[in-house]
Scaffold this motif. Structure first.
Motif, PDB file in Angstrom:
ATOM      1  N   TYR A  77       0.832  -1.063   0.136  1.00  0.00           N
ATOM      2  CA  TYR A  77      -0.100   0.064  -0.091  1.00  0.00           C
ATOM      3  C   TYR A  77       0.966   1.229   0.080  1.00  0.00           C
ATOM      4  O   TYR A  77       0.713   2.109  -0.894  1.00  0.00           O
ATOM      5  CB  TYR A  77      -0.895  -0.010   1.112  1.00  0.00           C
ATOM      6  CG  TYR A  77      -1.804  -1.214   1.227  1.00  0.00           C
ATOM      7  CD1 TYR A  77      -2.911  -1.309   0.365  1.00  0.00           C
ATOM      8  CD2 TYR A  77      -1.429  -2.440   1.637  1.00  0.00           C
ATOM      9  CE1 TYR A  77      -3.777  -2.739   0.104  1.00  0.00           C
ATOM     10  CE2 TYR A  77      -2.176  -3.722   1.899  1.00  0.00           C
ATOM     11  CZ  TYR A  77      -3.296  -3.759   1.031  1.00  0.00           C
ATOM     12  OH  TYR A  77      -3.959  -5.020   0.706  1.00  0.00           O
ATOM     13  N   LEU A  78       1.804   1.043   0.648  1.00  0.00           N
ATOM     14  CA  LEU A  78       2.772   2.231   0.605  1.00  0.00           C
ATOM     15  C   LEU A  78       3.501   2.662  -0.706  1.00  0.00           C
ATOM     16  O   LEU A  78       3.714   3.409  -1.280  1.00  0.00           O
ATOM     17  CB  LEU A  78       4.003   2.245   1.686  1.00  0.00           C
ATOM     18  CG  LEU A  78       3.548   1.903   3.089  1.00  0.00           C
ATOM     19  CD1 LEU A  78       4.820   1.488   4.071  1.00  0.00           C
ATOM     20  CD2 LEU A  78       2.826   3.194   3.716  1.00  0.00           C
ATOM     21  N   ASP A  79       3.988   1.461  -1.571  1.00  0.00           N
ATOM     22  CA  ASP A  79       4.571   1.507  -2.449  1.00  0.00           C
ATOM     23  C   ASP A  79       3.525   1.934  -3.916  1.00  0.00           C
ATOM     24  O   ASP A  79       3.878   2.709  -4.643  1.00  0.00           O
ATOM     25  CB  ASP A  79       5.164   0.119  -3.094  1.00  0.00           C
ATOM     26  CG  ASP A  79       6.308  -0.350  -1.788  1.00  0.00           C
ATOM     27  OD1 ASP A  79       6.869   0.687  -1.182  1.00  0.00           O
ATOM     28  OD2 ASP A  79       6.729  -1.338  -1.926  1.00  0.00           O
ATOM     29  N   GLY A  80       2.146   1.165  -3.613  1.00  0.00           N
ATOM     30  CA  GLY A  80       1.077   1.618  -4.423  1.00  0.00           C
ATOM     31  C   GLY A  80       0.725   2.953  -4.634  1.00  0.00           C
ATOM     32  O   GLY A  80       0.764   3.547  -5.750  1.00  0.00           O
ATOM     33  N   ALA A  81       0.699   3.552  -3.519  1.00  0.00           N
ATOM     34  CA  ALA A  81       0.361   4.941  -3.323  1.00  0.00           C
ATOM     35  C   ALA A  81       1.370   6.006  -4.065  1.00  0.00           C
ATOM     36  O   ALA A  81       1.142   6.778  -4.524  1.00  0.00           O
ATOM     37  CB  ALA A  81       0.292   5.403  -1.854  1.00  0.00           C
ATOM     38  N   THR A  82       2.700   5.452  -3.778  1.00  0.00           N
ATOM     39  CA  THR A  82       3.716   6.177  -4.449  1.00  0.00           C
ATOM     40  C   THR A  82       3.866   6.114  -5.951  1.00  0.00           C
ATOM     41  O   THR A  82       3.643   7.267  -6.481  1.00  0.00           O
ATOM     42  CB  THR A  82       5.245   5.798  -3.952  1.00  0.00           C
ATOM     43  OG1 THR A  82       5.245   5.855  -2.531  1.00  0.00           O
ATOM     44  CG2 THR A  82       6.348   6.324  -4.665  1.00  0.00           C
ATOM     45  N   MET A  83       3.394   5.010  -6.468  1.00  0.00           N
ATOM     46  CA  MET A  83       3.459   4.767  -7.889  1.00  0.00           C
ATOM     47  C   MET A  83       2.290   5.316  -8.509  1.00  0.00           C
ATOM     48  O   MET A  83       2.311   5.984  -9.627  1.00  0.00           O
ATOM     49  CB  MET A  83       3.372   3.526  -8.057  1.00  0.00           C
ATOM     50  CG  MET A  83       4.800   2.582  -7.754  1.00  0.00           C
ATOM     51  SD  MET A  83       4.982   1.100  -8.760  1.00  0.00           S
ATOM     52  CE  MET A  83       3.794   0.029  -7.322  1.00  0.00           C
ATOM     53  N   LEU A  84       1.072   5.269  -7.884  1.00  0.00           N
ATOM     54  CA  LEU A  84      -0.130   6.048  -8.195  1.00  0.00           C
ATOM     55  C   LEU A  84       0.018   7.695  -8.205  1.00  0.00           C
ATOM     56  O   LEU A  84      -0.526   8.109  -9.456  1.00  0.00           O
ATOM     57  CB  LEU A  84      -1.330   5.584  -7.686  1.00  0.00           C
ATOM     58  CG  LEU A  84      -1.815   4.083  -7.896  1.00  0.00           C
ATOM     59  CD1 LEU A  84      -2.691   3.592  -6.668  1.00  0.00           C
ATOM     60  CD2 LEU A  84      -2.401   3.948  -9.310  1.00  0.00           C
ATOM     61  N   LYS A  85       0.669   8.076  -7.289  1.00  0.00           N
ATOM     62  CA  LYS A  85       0.876   9.571  -7.305  1.00  0.00           C
ATOM     63  C   LYS A  85       1.823   9.741  -8.493  1.00  0.00           C
ATOM     64  O   LYS A  85       1.696  10.912  -9.007  1.00  0.00           O
ATOM     65  CB  LYS A  85       1.437   9.945  -6.064  1.00  0.00           C
ATOM     66  CG  LYS A  85       0.359   9.621  -4.774  1.00  0.00           C
ATOM     67  CD  LYS A  85       0.938  10.158  -3.470  1.00  0.00           C
ATOM     68  CE  LYS A  85      -0.066   9.945  -2.278  1.00  0.00           C
ATOM     69  NZ  LYS A  85       0.391  10.069  -1.100  1.00  0.00           N
ATOM     70  N   ASP A  86       2.770   8.978  -8.800  1.00  0.00           N
ATOM     71  CA  ASP A  86       3.561   9.418  -9.693  1.00  0.00           C
ATOM     72  C   ASP A  86       2.921   9.349 -11.029  1.00  0.00           C
ATOM     73  O   ASP A  86       3.222  10.417 -12.046  1.00  0.00           O
ATOM     74  CB  ASP A  86       4.843   8.227  -9.814  1.00  0.00           C
ATOM     75  CG  ASP A  86       5.820   8.756 -10.910  1.00  0.00           C
ATOM     76  OD1 ASP A  86       6.442   9.511 -10.700  1.00  0.00           O
ATOM     77  OD2 ASP A  86       5.929   7.826 -11.823  1.00  0.00           O
ATOM     78  N   LYS A  87       1.777   8.475 -11.292  1.00  0.00           N
ATOM     79  CA  LYS A  87       1.318   8.517 -12.528  1.00  0.00           C
ATOM     80  C   LYS A  87       0.437   9.751 -12.578  1.00  0.00           C
ATOM     81  O   LYS A  87       0.319  10.058 -13.699  1.00  0.00           O
ATOM     82  CB  LYS A  87       0.422   7.056 -12.617  1.00  0.00           C
ATOM     83  CG  LYS A  87       1.266   5.764 -12.998  1.00  0.00           C
ATOM     84  CD  LYS A  87       0.425   4.446 -12.949  1.00  0.00           C
ATOM     85  CE  LYS A  87       1.274   3.309 -13.106  1.00  0.00           C
ATOM     86  NZ  LYS A  87       1.603   3.219 -14.572  1.00  0.00           N
ATOM     87  N   ILE A  88      -0.312   9.960 -11.565  1.00  0.00           N
ATOM     88  CA  ILE A  88      -1.052  11.270 -11.620  1.00  0.00           C
ATOM     89  C   ILE A  88      -0.435  12.256 -11.952  1.00  0.00           C
ATOM     90  O   ILE A  88      -1.065  13.324 -12.766  1.00  0.00           O
ATOM     91  CB  ILE A  88      -1.976  11.171 -10.106  1.00  0.00           C
ATOM     92  CG1 ILE A  88      -2.853  10.204  -9.857  1.00  0.00           C
ATOM     93  CG2 ILE A  88      -2.475  12.644 -10.169  1.00  0.00           C
ATOM     94  CD1 ILE A  88      -3.399  10.109  -8.587  1.00  0.00           C
ATOM     95  N   SER A  89       0.929  12.449 -11.392  1.00  0.00           N
ATOM     96  CA  SER A  89       1.759  13.715 -11.817  1.00  0.00           C
ATOM     97  C   SER A  89       2.109  13.774 -13.231  1.00  0.00           C
ATOM     98  O   SER A  89       2.123  14.977 -13.781  1.00  0.00           O
ATOM     99  CB  SER A  89       3.031  13.725 -10.681  1.00  0.00           C
ATOM    100  OG  SER A  89       3.879  12.685 -11.053  1.00  0.00           O
ATOM    101  N   LYS A  90       2.095  12.780 -13.801  1.00  0.00           N
ATOM    102  CA  LYS A  90       2.688  12.870 -15.070  1.00  0.00           C
ATOM    103  C   LYS A  90       1.314  12.882 -16.143  1.00  0.00           C
ATOM    104  O   LYS A  90       1.384  12.926 -17.378  1.00  0.00           O
ATOM    105  CB  LYS A  90       3.539  11.742 -15.264  1.00  0.00           C
ATOM    106  CG  LYS A  90       4.847  11.712 -14.707  1.00  0.00           C
ATOM    107  CD  LYS A  90       5.476  10.215 -15.071  1.00  0.00           C
ATOM    108  CE  LYS A  90       6.994  10.292 -14.085  1.00  0.00           C
ATOM    109  NZ  LYS A  90       7.546   8.988 -14.252  1.00  0.00           N
TER     110      LYS A  90
END
Length: 451
Positions: A77-90
């Motif tokens: 969940y920690l890693d997933g949130a990081t990756m999804l926020k990265d995707k949203i930013s791009k």
């Protein structure tokens, strides 16, 4: 024998396939049979790419783990949130944003489902993180703001003094936003501010958390600023909330200080509640400053006796000579305003004892002498002799304290005009420059002068 081995191997494989279940299906961390192997394999694959920040490569394997073995590790969940926020930013596509945002919210929800009892990050904390993310991406959506507000309330209610700084600051900001939207009333904003402030103050006093004090100091400043600009801290609201609580909290110093600050911020200088809170606070933690504050409040309420009582306490509780002299001179001024001339002089003389190089008390005594002229003696010259004594004090004021020279000179100009004429002095058998004792309550030696 070969045929038998092949049959056995086939049976083992078929049994493994028949018993295979994902972690979601079996309620286990990794699943059963081949599905457990698939989970562990993808967990390892995504971890490697995630550590290298190759999120695009990591995401497919992560997604398999997230969906099939959600109880494997909280890191999902920690890693997933990081990756999804990265995707949203791009991302630049509105429809894709909604999809990614919904996925991020699902990560938070599923984390609560499978790791809500985690000792370091229980459900209330996860709710706080979810609310922060919601407001980060949709702070202009009123429905999202309302949902996030409730999540933050749940988070802080559950975590209490363990609430993260980000939750506290965001809760205050969201409270003000909800008030501006008409979703909550001013009383709720004040209560939320009090809750947040109590938590922050508790943390700042906890030396075991000293390494975080800098962050909490920033939160404190931000929360104070938001509250000050919210427009909710009116006297009526504060009194409505706290007056019924006064008696049960009259020995709670932290509560009294908080209410005192709120009342001061609301400019509730005439509120009876402020007087009572201040007295209770003074009883627990008396100081010269608190006594002086009470004296000024009662003075404003025109309760002279109570004002003088607290001025006296301020003098006794103050070690600083300059401050003590100021309090004594204010007491002298108050007595003068009530025509208590003897008491006015007594307190001014005490002020001179602690601050001999200050001109203000001498000015005050001089005015007291001049004001009492008509009460001195029966003859006209006896009465006018009070002005000689008054001018003596004005001259003394500027000699010990040149900063009072202008005021002293003005007083000398005014009252010298009331000196007796030469023929009056001659008629009474006196000589200019000779010594004379002023009668009445003044009872001081002075020098004969004419106008």
């Amino acid at each position: 024998m070969k045929a038998i081995k092949l049959i056995v191997i086939g049976l083992i494989i078929s049994i493994a396939q028949a018993n295979a279940q994902t972690g979601l299906e079996s309620g286990t961390k990794y699943g059963i049979g081949e599905d457990s192997i698939r989970c562990v394999k993808n967990l390892s694959l995504y971890n490697e790419d995630f550590r290298n920040k190759n999120y695009d490569a990591a995401f497919p394997s992560w997604e398999i783990v997230f969906k099939e073995c959600p109880a494997a590790t909280v890191n999902i969940y920690l890693d997933g949130a990081t990756m999804l926020k990265d995707k949203i930013s791009k991302n630049r596509d509105a429809a894709k944003f909604e999809e990614l945002y919904a996925y991020l919210m699902k990560v938070h929800d599923q984390r609560m489902q499978f790791f809500g009892n985690h000792p370091r990050t229980p459900t209330p904390a996860i709710k706080g993180y979810k609310a922060v993310d919601m407001l980060n991406y949709k702070r202009d959506n009123s429905e999202v703001v309302a949902e996030a507000y409730q999540l933050l309330k749940d988070a802080i209610t559950g975590l209490k003094n363990s609430s993260q700084p980000a939750f506290l600051a965001t809760y205050m900001g969201t409270s003000v936003n909800m008030y501006n939207m008409g979703q909550i009333d001013a009383e709720e904003v004040v209560n939320n501010y009090t809750t947040i402030s109590d938590i922050v103050d508790h943390t700042l006093k906890d030396q075991s958390k000293s390494r975080y004090h800098g962050v909490y100091e920033q939160v404190k400043g931000g929360v104070e600023s938001m509250f000050a600009n919210s427009g909710v801290a009116t006297c009526d609201v504060i009194i409505k909330i706290y007056e019924p609580q006064l008696e049960e909290n009259k020995f709670d110093l932290a509560w009294l200080k908080r209410v005192s600050q709120l009342l001061a911020r609301g400019l509730c200088e005439d509120a009876e509640l402020l007087y009572k809170v201040s007295e209770y606070q003074h009883n627990i933690e008396p100081s010269g400053a608190s006594a002086f504050g009470l004296a000024r409040m009662y003075l404003k309420a025109e309760d002279i006796d109570r004002a003088l009582e607290f001025y006296a306490q301020a003098v006794e509780l103050t070690e600083n000579a300059e401050q003590k002299g100021e309090y004594l001179n204010q007491m002298a001024t108050l007595h003068l305003s009530q025509d208590n001339l003897t008491q006015a002089r007594n307190h001014a003389l005490r002020a001179i004892e602690v601050r001999p190089d200050w001109g203000a008390p001498y000015i005050l005594i001089g005015k007291a002498y001049a004001l009492s002229a008509n009460s001195i003696g029966s003859k006209e010259l006896e009465k006018k002799s009070a002005y000689w004594a008054a001018v003596d004090k004005f001259m003394k004021a500027k000699s010990v304290d040149p900063s009072f020279a202008d005021e002293a000179n003005e007083q000398i100009r005014i009252y010298s005009a009331h000196f007796p004429a030469k023929d009056e002095v001659f008629f009474e058998g006196l000589e200019v420059g000779s010594t004379y004792t002023v009668g009445g309550w003044i009872n001081e030696r002075t020098t004969v002068r004419t106008k």
